[in-house]
Design a protein around this motif. Sequence first.
Motif, PDB file in Angstrom:
ATOM      1  N   ARG A 194       0.849  -1.189   0.000  1.00 29.26           N
ATOM      2  CA  ARG A 194       0.000   0.000   0.000  1.00 29.26           C
ATOM      3  C   ARG A 194       0.882   1.234   0.000  1.00 29.26           C
ATOM      4  N   GLN A 195       0.885   1.956  -1.100  1.00 34.40           N
ATOM      5  CA  GLN A 195       1.723   3.133  -1.224  1.00 34.40           C
ATOM      6  C   GLN A 195       0.895   4.404  -1.412  1.00 34.40           C
ATOM      7  N   ASP A 196      -0.312   4.424  -0.880  1.00 39.03           N
ATOM      8  CA  ASP A 196      -1.158   5.609  -0.986  1.00 39.03           C
ATOM      9  C   ASP A 196      -0.561   6.744  -0.161  1.00 39.03           C
ATOM     10  N   PHE A 197      -0.866   7.985  -0.552  1.00 45.61           N
ATOM     11  CA  PHE A 197      -0.320   9.137   0.150  1.00 45.61           C
ATOM     12  C   PHE A 197      -1.227  10.343  -0.045  1.00 45.61           C
ATOM     13  N   THR A 198      -0.965  11.394   0.713  1.00 45.15           N
ATOM     14  CA  THR A 198      -1.669  12.663   0.569  1.00 45.15           C
ATOM     15  C   THR A 198      -0.808  13.590  -0.275  1.00 45.15           C
ATOM     16  N   LEU A 199      -1.424  14.222  -1.248  1.00 43.24           N
ATOM     17  CA  LEU A 199      -0.732  15.160  -2.131  1.00 43.24           C
ATOM     18  C   LEU A 199      -1.175  16.575  -1.786  1.00 43.24           C
ATOM     19  N   LYS A 200      -0.218  17.440  -1.505  1.00 42.92           N
ATOM     20  CA  LYS A 200      -0.504  18.852  -1.234  1.00 42.92           C
ATOM     21  C   LYS A 200       0.032  19.687  -2.390  1.00 42.92           C
ATOM     22  N   ASN A 201      -0.826  20.530  -2.935  1.00 47.75           N
ATOM     23  CA  ASN A 201      -0.436  21.393  -4.052  1.00 47.75           C
ATOM     24  C   ASN A 201      -0.129  22.790  -3.541  1.00 47.75           C
ATOM     25  N   GLU A 202       1.150  23.114  -3.499  1.00 46.79           N
ATOM     26  CA  GLU A 202       1.590  24.471  -3.148  1.00 46.79           C
ATOM     27  C   GLU A 202       2.437  25.041  -4.279  1.00 46.79           C
ATOM     28  N   THR A 203       2.064  24.690  -5.521  1.00 41.34           N
ATOM     29  CA  THR A 203       2.837  25.090  -6.699  1.00 41.34           C
ATOM     30  C   THR A 203       2.478  26.471  -7.222  1.00 41.34           C
ATOM     31  N   GLY A 204       1.319  26.986  -6.846  1.00 38.45           N
ATOM     32  CA  GLY A 204       0.849  28.238  -7.420  1.00 38.45           C
ATOM     33  C   GLY A 204       0.082  28.019  -8.705  1.00 38.45           C
ATOM     34  N   LYS A 205      -0.064  26.751  -9.125  1.00 37.91           N
ATOM     35  CA  LYS A 205      -0.787  26.399 -10.348  1.00 37.91           C
ATOM     36  C   LYS A 205      -1.818  25.317 -10.035  1.00 37.91           C
ATOM     37  N   THR A 206      -2.804  25.200 -10.908  1.00 34.89           N
ATOM     38  CA  THR A 206      -3.816  24.153 -10.774  1.00 34.89           C
ATOM     39  C   THR A 206      -3.323  22.870 -11.441  1.00 34.89           C
ATOM     40  N   ILE A 207      -3.355  21.761 -10.690  1.00 42.00           N
ATOM     41  CA  ILE A 207      -2.972  20.457 -11.236  1.00 42.00           C
ATOM     42  C   ILE A 207      -4.202  19.840 -11.900  1.00 42.00           C
ATOM     43  N   VAL A 208      -4.048  19.445 -13.162  1.00 44.13           N
ATOM     44  CA  VAL A 208      -5.172  18.850 -13.899  1.00 44.13           C
ATOM     45  C   VAL A 208      -4.985  17.350 -14.126  1.00 44.13           C
ATOM     46  N   ALA A 209      -3.764  16.846 -13.944  1.00 42.70           N
ATOM     47  CA  ALA A 209      -3.496  15.411 -14.071  1.00 42.70           C
ATOM     48  C   ALA A 209      -2.301  15.073 -13.189  1.00 42.70           C
TER      49      ALA A 209
END
Length: 121
Positions: A25-40
């Motif tokens: 099980r390698q599930d994780f939480t992804l936090k987006n602090e890039t300043g851009k919207t992730i679409v994929a």
Amino acid sequence: MKKFLCGLLLALLVVSSVSVAFAGRQDFTLKNETGKTIVAFWVSPAKDSKWDAEVDKVTPWKDLLTGESCNVTFNPNKNKNEEDWDIRADFEDGTSIEWNDFDLFKTYTITLRSDGTAHGE
């Protein structure tokens, strides 16, 4: 005493079978602090040399705005024992960034940052 030992043995068998069921099980939480919207978003074993849309693409999900986080759940199938994984984010402006060698057995949260770096914890 015999009943106690049999019960203890049964309990150990149950515990060991449960841990085997969750191995990989390698599930994780992804936090987006890039300043851009992730679409994929993509996850691939580090040993692979190219991205495979059929296997590695974890989306679709709703677009992940900067400042948001989500749980990334994927089934690594044949790679269930792989430790090191590469990740990739595609952004709404058509750009993408790749990050390499995350040990997803030890990393539970990955924060993607605006300077192009990523931090796993």
